[in-house]
Design an enzyme around this catalytic site. Sequence first.
Site, PDB file in Angstrom:
ATOM      1  N   CYS A 111       0.808  -1.228   0.000  1.00 24.41           N
ATOM      2  CA  CYS A 111       0.000   0.000   0.000  1.00 24.41           C
ATOM      3  C   CYS A 111       0.839   1.276   0.000  1.00 24.41           C
ATOM      4  CB  CYS A 111      -0.972  -0.012   1.171  1.00 24.41           C
ATOM      5  SG  CYS A 111      -2.093  -1.416   1.092  1.00 24.41           S
ATOM      6  N   HIS A 247      -3.552   7.299   1.880  1.00 25.94           N
ATOM      7  CA  HIS A 247      -3.944   5.965   1.421  1.00 25.94           C
ATOM      8  C   HIS A 247      -5.323   5.656   1.997  1.00 25.94           C
ATOM      9  CE1 HIS A 247      -4.159   1.773   0.729  1.00 25.94           C
ATOM     10  NE2 HIS A 247      -3.823   1.405   1.953  1.00 25.94           N
ATOM     11  N   ASN A 277     -10.136  -0.316  -0.286  1.00 23.18           N
ATOM     12  CA  ASN A 277      -8.676  -0.146  -0.259  1.00 23.18           C
ATOM     13  C   ASN A 277      -8.090  -0.790  -1.518  1.00 23.18           C
ATOM     14  OD1 ASN A 277      -5.929  -0.509   0.136  1.00 23.18           O
ATOM     15  ND2 ASN A 277      -6.107  -1.096   2.290  1.00 23.18           N
TER      16      ASN A 277
HETATM   17  N1  COA Z   1     -18.641  -8.153   9.672  1.00 24.75           N
HETATM   18  C1  COA Z   1     -19.232  -8.281  10.865  1.00 24.75           C
HETATM   19  N2  COA Z   1     -18.554  -8.445  12.012  1.00 24.75           N
HETATM   20  C2  COA Z   1     -17.213  -8.483  11.939  1.00 24.75           C
HETATM   21  C3  COA Z   1     -16.525  -8.374  10.712  1.00 24.75           C
HETATM   22  C4  COA Z   1     -17.284  -8.205   9.544  1.00 24.75           C
HETATM   23  N3  COA Z   1     -16.737  -8.062   8.337  1.00 24.75           N
HETATM   24  N4  COA Z   1     -15.195  -8.457  10.946  1.00 24.75           N
HETATM   25  C5  COA Z   1     -15.042  -8.603  12.265  1.00 24.75           C
HETATM   26  N5  COA Z   1     -16.260  -8.621  12.864  1.00 24.75           N
HETATM   27  C6  COA Z   1     -16.561  -8.770  14.290  1.00 24.75           C
HETATM   28  C7  COA Z   1     -15.474  -9.521  15.037  1.00 24.75           C
HETATM   29  O1  COA Z   1     -15.701 -10.907  14.986  1.00 24.75           O
HETATM   30  C8  COA Z   1     -15.609  -8.932  16.423  1.00 24.75           C
HETATM   31  O2  COA Z   1     -16.720  -9.555  17.072  1.00 24.75           O
HETATM   32  P1  COA Z   1     -16.656  -9.874  18.648  1.00 24.75           P
HETATM   33  O3  COA Z   1     -16.552  -8.536  19.314  1.00 24.75           O
HETATM   34  O4  COA Z   1     -17.964 -10.559  18.867  1.00 24.75           O
HETATM   35  O5  COA Z   1     -15.457 -10.724  18.838  1.00 24.75           O
HETATM   36  C9  COA Z   1     -16.002  -7.479  16.181  1.00 24.75           C
HETATM   37  O6  COA Z   1     -16.554  -7.444  14.858  1.00 24.75           O
HETATM   38  C10 COA Z   1     -14.837  -6.522  16.271  1.00 24.75           C
HETATM   39  O7  COA Z   1     -13.754  -7.076  15.523  1.00 24.75           O
HETATM   40  P2  COA Z   1     -12.414  -6.280  15.294  1.00 24.75           P
HETATM   41  O8  COA Z   1     -11.478  -7.118  14.514  1.00 24.75           O
HETATM   42  O9  COA Z   1     -11.951  -5.735  16.619  1.00 24.75           O
HETATM   43  O10 COA Z   1     -12.963  -5.085  14.409  1.00 24.75           O
HETATM   44  P3  COA Z   1     -12.281  -3.732  14.105  1.00 24.75           P
HETATM   45  O11 COA Z   1     -13.111  -2.627  14.598  1.00 24.75           O
HETATM   46  O12 COA Z   1     -10.819  -3.724  14.473  1.00 24.75           O
HETATM   47  O13 COA Z   1     -12.376  -3.675  12.524  1.00 24.75           O
HETATM   48  C11 COA Z   1     -10.949  -3.934  10.621  1.00 24.75           C
HETATM   49  C12 COA Z   1     -11.684  -4.644  11.752  1.00 24.75           C
HETATM   50  C13 COA Z   1     -10.199  -4.963   9.796  1.00 24.75           C
HETATM   51  C14 COA Z   1     -11.975  -3.208   9.762  1.00 24.75           C
HETATM   52  C15 COA Z   1      -9.980  -2.875  11.247  1.00 24.75           C
HETATM   53  O14 COA Z   1      -9.213  -3.491  12.243  1.00 24.75           O
HETATM   54  C16 COA Z   1      -9.059  -2.263  10.237  1.00 24.75           C
HETATM   55  O15 COA Z   1      -9.488  -1.577   9.323  1.00 24.75           O
HETATM   56  N6  COA Z   1      -7.720  -2.443  10.405  1.00 24.75           N
HETATM   57  C17 COA Z   1      -6.760  -1.892   9.499  1.00 24.75           C
HETATM   58  C18 COA Z   1      -6.658  -2.768   8.312  1.00 24.75           C
HETATM   59  C19 COA Z   1      -5.968  -2.114   7.151  1.00 24.75           C
HETATM   60  O16 COA Z   1      -6.020  -0.925   6.970  1.00 24.75           O
HETATM   61  N7  COA Z   1      -5.334  -2.940   6.335  1.00 24.75           N
HETATM   62  C20 COA Z   1      -4.713  -2.514   5.141  1.00 24.75           C
HETATM   63  C21 COA Z   1      -3.402  -1.943   5.420  1.00 24.75           C
HETATM   64  S1  COA Z   1      -2.773  -1.175   3.997  1.00 24.75           S
END
Ligand code: COA
Length: 321
Positions: A111, A247, A277
């Site tokens: 990225c 980004h 993304n």
């Molecule tokens: N739909 C519904 N529920 C989801 C889900 C989805 N797509 N993905 C995760 N969940 C649930 C999880 O199981 C968790 O449930 P629980 O509380 O019952 O255990 C809850 O939502 C929270 O999960 P979590 O992983 O803490 O969510 P988050 O708020 O961190 O969001 C991302 C997840 C991936 C969206 C976030 O962490 C993110 O954007 N990270 C950066 C990733 C990124 O930018 N990557 C590219 C780099 S260039």
Amino acid sequence: MTGRITGTGSWVPEQVLDNEALSNIVDTSNQWIRERTGVERRHIAEQETTAEMAAKAGKRALEQAKVDPAKVELILVATISGNEILPCTACRVQEMLGAVQATCFDLNSACTGFLFALNTAQAYLKSGIYRNALVIGAESLSNLINWKDRGTCILFGDGAGAAFLEAEESGRYAQITHSDGEKGKALTCSSRNQKQYAEHPDAPETYMEMDGREVFKFAVSSVPQVIQELLEKEKIPKEEIRFYILHQANIRIIQSVSKRLGEAEEKFPVNIQEYGNTSGASIPILLDELNRKGCLQPGDKLVLAAFGAGLSYGASLLEWK
Ligand code: COA
């Protein structure tokens, strides 16, 4: 010498997958994806190759710059999702554009790839080795995603963006980049090209794997830090920055960066809702949209900033033409 951007272009596939449709494939919901990421839909390259998208974006940039493809001296493609190992995507683009004189190679920095490619092109132009460069970010991430993993498949999309640079005496460009390989495990994708010589194993299917929370934490601290580092080094007060072109990974990351820098959200344009993304393509697609909408004026100071697998991150400062 500095590379001035004299043309931008972008291209995304027509095929759209919105959150509702995605929630029929994997256990998620439109509301969850919108609230946690800002993504509403993404474009999927069903027919197009990464190189075809890259060439279409590149062609648009050259048309805007009014430059004959045969005059292009360097083509750099930032990608992690070329459809072939050989030849490189940039050579495919060369062939499609008829850029017969260009030297062409790809650059893999996920990225942050477009930023690193832009820096590489600027270094070539500064040294006088080349007089112009076509820098492209292009991705078919839909090929690397596990469509059963709701932690990753909701985030990513396909597309390409390009910028054409011409060397000139005046102009301003500055950059800071960092890599942190110790954190590499947070975002990986093993090659499908596995050891064959000794063991002849059945190559396992491999996909992008991510510790979303770790990457999120990394992004919200590293991006404002590197932007501040850049502004301090360049002795530019943040009030002078017209736009921060970040980004497009997660709307919450962008909002957090704006808050940590103490800068208004209006200075952080977004299009993540439309494309998700697109990794190395996200900054040049956004830059092209702003340019074509007439949002960029001569003298505007822009900060481009990205983070991604590596882990790596960086920020660049440029003055619009
Ligand atoms: N739909 C519904 N529920 C989801 C889900 C989805 N797509 N993905 C995760 N969940 C649930 C999880 O199981 C968790 O449930 P629980 O509380 O019952 O255990 C809850 O939502 C929270 O999960 P979590 O992983 O803490 O969510 P988050 O708020 O961190 O969001 C991302 C997840 C991936 C969206 C976030 O962490 C993110 O954007 N990270 C950066 C990733 C990124 O930018 N990557 C590219 C780099 S260039």
